[in-house]
Design an enzyme around this catalytic site. Structure first.
Site, mmCIF file in Angstrom:
data_model
loop_
_atom_site.group_PDB
_atom_site.id
_atom_site.type_symbol
_atom_site.label_atom_id
_atom_site.label_comp_id
_atom_site.label_asym_id
_atom_site.label_seq_id
_atom_site.Cartn_x
_atom_site.Cartn_y
_atom_site.Cartn_z
ATOM 1 N N ASP A 162 2.563 4.713 5.255
ATOM 2 C CA ASP A 162 2.419 4.135 6.594
ATOM 3 C C ASP A 162 2.438 2.614 6.551
ATOM 4 O O ASP A 162 2.509 1.956 7.593
ATOM 5 C CB ASP A 162 1.167 4.646 7.305
ATOM 6 C CG ASP A 162 -0.075 4.666 6.443
ATOM 7 O OD1 ASP A 162 0.016 4.326 5.236
ATOM 8 O OD2 ASP A 162 -1.157 5.031 6.938
ATOM 9 N N HIS A 163 2.393 2.029 5.345
ATOM 10 C CA HIS A 163 2.543 0.586 5.149
ATOM 11 C C HIS A 163 3.932 0.294 4.583
ATOM 12 O O HIS A 163 4.539 1.157 3.933
ATOM 13 C CB HIS A 163 1.509 0.056 4.134
ATOM 14 C CG HIS A 163 0.095 0.172 4.588
ATOM 15 N ND1 HIS A 163 -0.644 -0.914 5.003
ATOM 16 C CD2 HIS A 163 -0.734 1.247 4.653
ATOM 17 C CE1 HIS A 163 -1.869 -0.510 5.298
ATOM 18 N NE2 HIS A 163 -1.960 0.794 5.100
ATOM 19 N N ASP A 205 -3.800 -5.005 0.853
ATOM 20 C CA ASP A 205 -4.094 -4.409 2.141
ATOM 21 C C ASP A 205 -5.501 -4.856 2.507
ATOM 22 O O ASP A 205 -6.488 -4.283 2.042
ATOM 23 C CB ASP A 205 -4.000 -2.875 2.036
ATOM 24 C CG ASP A 205 -4.375 -2.182 3.335
ATOM 25 O OD1 ASP A 205 -4.628 -2.879 4.333
ATOM 26 O OD2 ASP A 205 -4.432 -0.930 3.342
ATOM 27 N N GLU A 237 -3.967 1.676 -2.898
ATOM 28 C CA GLU A 237 -4.110 3.113 -2.627
ATOM 29 C C GLU A 237 -3.205 3.933 -3.554
ATOM 30 O O GLU A 237 -2.443 4.783 -3.096
ATOM 31 C CB GLU A 237 -3.823 3.439 -1.156
ATOM 32 C CG GLU A 237 -5.070 3.453 -0.297
ATOM 33 C CD GLU A 237 -4.918 4.220 0.992
ATOM 34 O OE1 GLU A 237 -5.538 5.281 1.112
ATOM 35 O OE2 GLU A 237 -4.189 3.745 1.891
ATOM 36 N N ASN A 241 -6.628 -4.787 5.516
ATOM 37 C CA ASN A 241 -7.064 -3.908 6.600
ATOM 38 C C ASN A 241 -7.578 -4.643 7.831
ATOM 39 O O ASN A 241 -8.411 -4.121 8.580
ATOM 40 C CB ASN A 241 -8.113 -2.909 6.096
ATOM 41 C CG ASN A 241 -7.488 -1.557 5.776
ATOM 42 O OD1 ASN A 241 -6.709 -1.024 6.552
ATOM 43 N ND2 ASN A 241 -7.817 -1.008 4.614
ATOM 44 N N TYR A 290 -7.798 -4.059 -2.113
ATOM 45 C CA TYR A 290 -7.716 -3.034 -1.073
ATOM 46 C C TYR A 290 -9.066 -3.033 -0.354
ATOM 47 O O TYR A 290 -10.032 -2.430 -0.808
ATOM 48 C CB TYR A 290 -7.408 -1.662 -1.669
ATOM 49 C CG TYR A 290 -7.444 -0.533 -0.658
ATOM 50 C CD1 TYR A 290 -6.776 -0.651 0.553
ATOM 51 C CD2 TYR A 290 -8.142 0.644 -0.916
ATOM 52 C CE1 TYR A 290 -6.801 0.367 1.481
ATOM 53 C CE2 TYR A 290 -8.171 1.675 0.001
ATOM 54 C CZ TYR A 290 -7.503 1.540 1.204
ATOM 55 O OH TYR A 290 -7.540 2.551 2.132
ATOM 56 N N ASN A 334 0.872 -1.170 0.000
ATOM 57 C CA ASN A 334 0.000 0.000 0.000
ATOM 58 C C ASN A 334 0.913 1.225 0.000
ATOM 59 O O ASN A 334 1.483 1.583 1.034
ATOM 60 C CB ASN A 334 -0.921 -0.002 1.226
ATOM 61 C CG ASN A 334 -1.834 1.208 1.273
ATOM 62 O OD1 ASN A 334 -1.466 2.301 0.869
ATOM 63 N ND2 ASN A 334 -3.039 1.011 1.787
#
Length: 262
Positions: free
Chosen positions: A253-254, A150, A34, A152, A105, A7
């Site tokens: 952030d990933h 991702d 993303e 999540n 995603y 991501n």
């Protein structure tokens, strides 16, 4: 074959990071989430020097979007419009040898883990239900498939920095873990990363931007996954989570997750 899922949190902001990834890890297939760019503006030429001439993407302005960059030829695979939203959260292709690759995603789900109070959380649960039903009805466990992205959700207690403190936090709530486990068990998917890194070991792929010092606090979650169906399990050769990428300048952030196949 070396496969990476990442991501990137805006592909146009991570050109240097992608180049660094390719130089350091030399992946054959890169699955991105993303990407945050409309199809017409996807940076085709800029990514070409990475040596991945086969590229497919589905994007939208400012949000979501997925892409696959590959040294291997890609044949498109049609998938559903998940939850009828047309929000570019899934891209499927066939690799040489008849291996079907699904790049997802999954919706993050907002901040409140309550279907009635939070439409974003309801969307996430519905999305997972549709994934489970679709794979059960349209695919079977004998097909060679890879599912990445991702997702999540951090399913294991060791996939989060504190199981107890995150039980009521979206991404680790019991209902999310239950639905992800149901999806995984549906076709007997193997978690390729945990195939090599034991479930007893703490392992994260995401650290919040809110932390003043992400490395010192180390309050991470493992949200990024690579799964394979049974016919590919014997082909698994190694896995890694590239933690160092979180410390790069202006990072996502990933971090990238890598799996090697024979």
């Amino acid at each position: 074959m070396r496969l990476v899922t990442w991501n990137v949190n805006s592909v146009r902001l991570r050109f240097d990071h992608l180049a660094r990834l390719v130089q350091r890890w030399d992946p054959d297939v890169i699955c991105l989430q993303e990407i945050k760019v409309h199809d017409d503006l996807f940076p085709k030429a800029e990514l070409l020097p990475g040596g991945h001439p086969h590229r497919r993407w589905r994007g939208m302005k400012s949000y979501n979007g997925v892409a696959i960059l590959s040294r291997l030829p890609l044949e498109p695979v049609e998938g559903p419009d998940w939850c009828g939203k047309g929000d570019c959260r899934h891209l499927a292709v066939t690799l040489p040898g008849g291996v079907e690759l699904h790049n997802f995603y999954v919706p993050a789900g907002g901040d409140i883990p309550d279907r009635k109070a939070n439409p974003k959380f309801a969307h996430k649960l519905d999305f997972l239900d549709e994934m489970t039903d679709w794979f059960a009805s349209e695919r079977d466990a004998k097909r060679k498939m890879i599912l990445v992205g991702d997702l999540n959700i951090a399913p294991l207690e060791t996939d989060v920095w504190s199981h107890k403190q995150l039980l009521d936090v979206v991404s680790h709530t019991p209902i999310e873990v239950e639905k992800l486990t149901g999806l995984q068990e549906g076709l007997g998917w193997t978690d390729a990363v945990r195939h090599f890194i034991p479930p007893k070991d703490q392992l994260y792929s995401w650290w919040s931007y809110r932390a003043a010092d992400w490395e010192a606090s180390d309050r991470g979650r493992r949200l990024d996954h690579i799964w394979v169906t049974r016919p590919l399990k014997s082909k698994l050769k190694g896995a890694a989570v590239l933690r160092e990428a979180r410390g790069w300048a202006q990072p996502s952030d990933h971090v990238p997750v890598v799996v090697d196949f024979a």
